[in-house]
Design a protein around this motif. Structure first.
Motif, PDB file in Angstrom:
ATOM      1  N   PHE A  46       0.594   2.927   1.242  1.00  0.00           N
ATOM      2  CA  PHE A  46       0.563   2.415   2.603  1.00  0.00           C
ATOM      3  C   PHE A  46      -0.064   1.026   2.556  1.00  0.00           C
ATOM      4  O   PHE A  46      -0.885   0.749   1.689  1.00  0.00           O
ATOM      5  CB  PHE A  46      -0.243   3.344   3.514  1.00  0.00           C
ATOM      6  CG  PHE A  46       0.319   4.728   3.583  1.00  0.00           C
ATOM      7  CD1 PHE A  46       1.544   4.964   4.200  1.00  0.00           C
ATOM      8  CD2 PHE A  46      -0.358   5.793   3.018  1.00  0.00           C
ATOM      9  CE1 PHE A  46       2.078   6.246   4.252  1.00  0.00           C
ATOM     10  CE2 PHE A  46       0.165   7.075   3.066  1.00  0.00           C
ATOM     11  CZ  PHE A  46       1.389   7.300   3.680  1.00  0.00           C
ATOM     12  N   PRO A  47       0.296   0.137   3.468  1.00  0.00           N
ATOM     13  CA  PRO A  47      -0.335  -1.181   3.479  1.00  0.00           C
ATOM     14  C   PRO A  47      -1.849  -1.049   3.641  1.00  0.00           C
ATOM     15  O   PRO A  47      -2.323  -0.266   4.458  1.00  0.00           O
ATOM     16  CB  PRO A  47       0.276  -1.877   4.698  1.00  0.00           C
ATOM     17  CG  PRO A  47       1.483  -1.088   5.063  1.00  0.00           C
ATOM     18  CD  PRO A  47       1.267   0.297   4.553  1.00  0.00           C
ATOM     19  N   GLY A  48      -2.590  -1.808   2.847  1.00  0.00           N
ATOM     20  CA  GLY A  48      -4.040  -1.761   2.944  1.00  0.00           C
ATOM     21  C   GLY A  48      -4.687  -2.509   1.810  1.00  0.00           C
ATOM     22  O   GLY A  48      -4.016  -3.014   0.912  1.00  0.00           O
ATOM     23  N   GLY A  49      -6.012  -2.570   1.843  1.00  0.00           N
ATOM     24  CA  GLY A  49      -6.738  -3.263   0.796  1.00  0.00           C
ATOM     25  C   GLY A  49      -8.231  -3.236   1.014  1.00  0.00           C
ATOM     26  O   GLY A  49      -8.740  -2.543   1.901  1.00  0.00           O
ATOM     27  N   GLU A  64      -4.749  -6.705   6.274  1.00  0.00           N
ATOM     28  CA  GLU A  64      -3.956  -6.279   5.129  1.00  0.00           C
ATOM     29  C   GLU A  64      -2.518  -5.950   5.524  1.00  0.00           C
ATOM     30  O   GLU A  64      -1.586  -6.272   4.796  1.00  0.00           O
ATOM     31  CB  GLU A  64      -4.616  -5.090   4.423  1.00  0.00           C
ATOM     32  CG  GLU A  64      -5.863  -5.467   3.667  1.00  0.00           C
ATOM     33  CD  GLU A  64      -5.586  -6.229   2.370  1.00  0.00           C
ATOM     34  OE1 GLU A  64      -4.445  -6.206   1.872  1.00  0.00           O
ATOM     35  OE2 GLU A  64      -6.523  -6.851   1.857  1.00  0.00           O
ATOM     36  N   VAL A  65      -2.340  -5.303   6.676  1.00  0.00           N
ATOM     37  CA  VAL A  65      -0.977  -5.017   7.138  1.00  0.00           C
ATOM     38  C   VAL A  65      -0.217  -6.328   7.317  1.00  0.00           C
ATOM     39  O   VAL A  65       0.921  -6.464   6.863  1.00  0.00           O
ATOM     40  CB  VAL A  65      -0.968  -4.193   8.446  1.00  0.00           C
ATOM     41  CG1 VAL A  65       0.408  -4.198   9.096  1.00  0.00           C
ATOM     42  CG2 VAL A  65      -1.421  -2.766   8.174  1.00  0.00           C
ATOM     43  N   PHE A  66      -0.847  -7.309   7.949  1.00  0.00           N
ATOM     44  CA  PHE A  66      -0.171  -8.583   8.166  1.00  0.00           C
ATOM     45  C   PHE A  66       0.141  -9.274   6.837  1.00  0.00           C
ATOM     46  O   PHE A  66       1.260  -9.739   6.616  1.00  0.00           O
ATOM     47  CB  PHE A  66      -0.999  -9.506   9.063  1.00  0.00           C
ATOM     48  CG  PHE A  66      -0.311 -10.810   9.326  1.00  0.00           C
ATOM     49  CD1 PHE A  66       0.795 -10.868  10.166  1.00  0.00           C
ATOM     50  CD2 PHE A  66      -0.738 -11.969   8.710  1.00  0.00           C
ATOM     51  CE1 PHE A  66       1.456 -12.063  10.396  1.00  0.00           C
ATOM     52  CE2 PHE A  66      -0.088 -13.173   8.919  1.00  0.00           C
ATOM     53  CZ  PHE A  66       1.019 -13.219   9.768  1.00  0.00           C
ATOM     54  N   GLU A  67      -0.841  -9.324   5.933  1.00  0.00           N
ATOM     55  CA  GLU A  67      -0.634  -9.984   4.640  1.00  0.00           C
ATOM     56  C   GLU A  67       0.479  -9.332   3.833  1.00  0.00           C
ATOM     57  O   GLU A  67       1.265 -10.016   3.188  1.00  0.00           O
ATOM     58  CB  GLU A  67      -1.926  -9.975   3.811  1.00  0.00           C
ATOM     59  CG  GLU A  67      -2.999 -10.897   4.331  1.00  0.00           C
ATOM     60  CD  GLU A  67      -4.312 -10.770   3.560  1.00  0.00           C
ATOM     61  OE1 GLU A  67      -4.382  -9.999   2.572  1.00  0.00           O
ATOM     62  OE2 GLU A  67      -5.287 -11.441   3.957  1.00  0.00           O
TER      63      GLU A  67
END
Length: 154
Positions: A46-49, A64-67
């Motif tokens: 899933f998008p994240g970081g 993180e979702v946007f990046e």
């Protein structure tokens, strides 16, 4: 990994560190979930970081979702906090981490999906058609998602 993690790695090398991060399970109107095919370990997530110093985890999730996807996510709702031995991971470059992942869900987003250099594919999946090759520290999250949706374990 962002600048803070790069700085930490200069100090500790590849030794295990605790890494706090945030990710988002994004649903489209059809009830499918968005997953990113990572370039570093050839697995889906899933998008994240990682959280940067001074950053709130909700800010991390949205950033993180946007990046990673180009989407602006809104209305984050807590899905769960995941940690422990099953979130240990050794990156292909040898870096070791014990992840603490604060996971959100959202079905409210805007923008057009686009990839950055962290992913080689990104798409929505039906719950019963999730990819098999899930990034190891994301497996417990996918298992919990499937359980809540009434599906089976990985």
């Amino acid at each position: 990994m962002k600048e803070y993690m790069k700085e930490m790695r200069k100090l500790v090398g590849t030794r295990p560190i605790i890494m706090c991060g945030s990710s988002v399970i994004i649903y489209n109107p059809a009830g499918e979930v968005l997953m990113l095919h990572r370039t570093d370990n050839d697995s889906w997530c899933f998008p994240g970081g990682a959280v940067e110093p001074g950053e709130r985890v909700e800010q991390t999730a949205a950033r993180e979702v946007f990046e990673e996807t180009g989407l602006i996510v809104e209305n984050l709702n807590l899905f769960g906090v995941f940690s422990g031995e099953e979130l240990y991971y050794k990156y292909p470059n040898g870096d070791e981490v014990y992840n603490v992942d604060i996971v959100y869900v959202s079905d409210s987003y805007k923008g057009e999906i686009r990839l950055n250099d962290e992913g080689k594919d990104i798409r929505f999946f039906k719950m019963d058609e999730l990819p098999e090759k899930i990034s190891p520290p994301v497996r417990p999250i996918v298992e919990e998602l499937r359980e809540r949706a009434g599906g089976g374990r990985l």
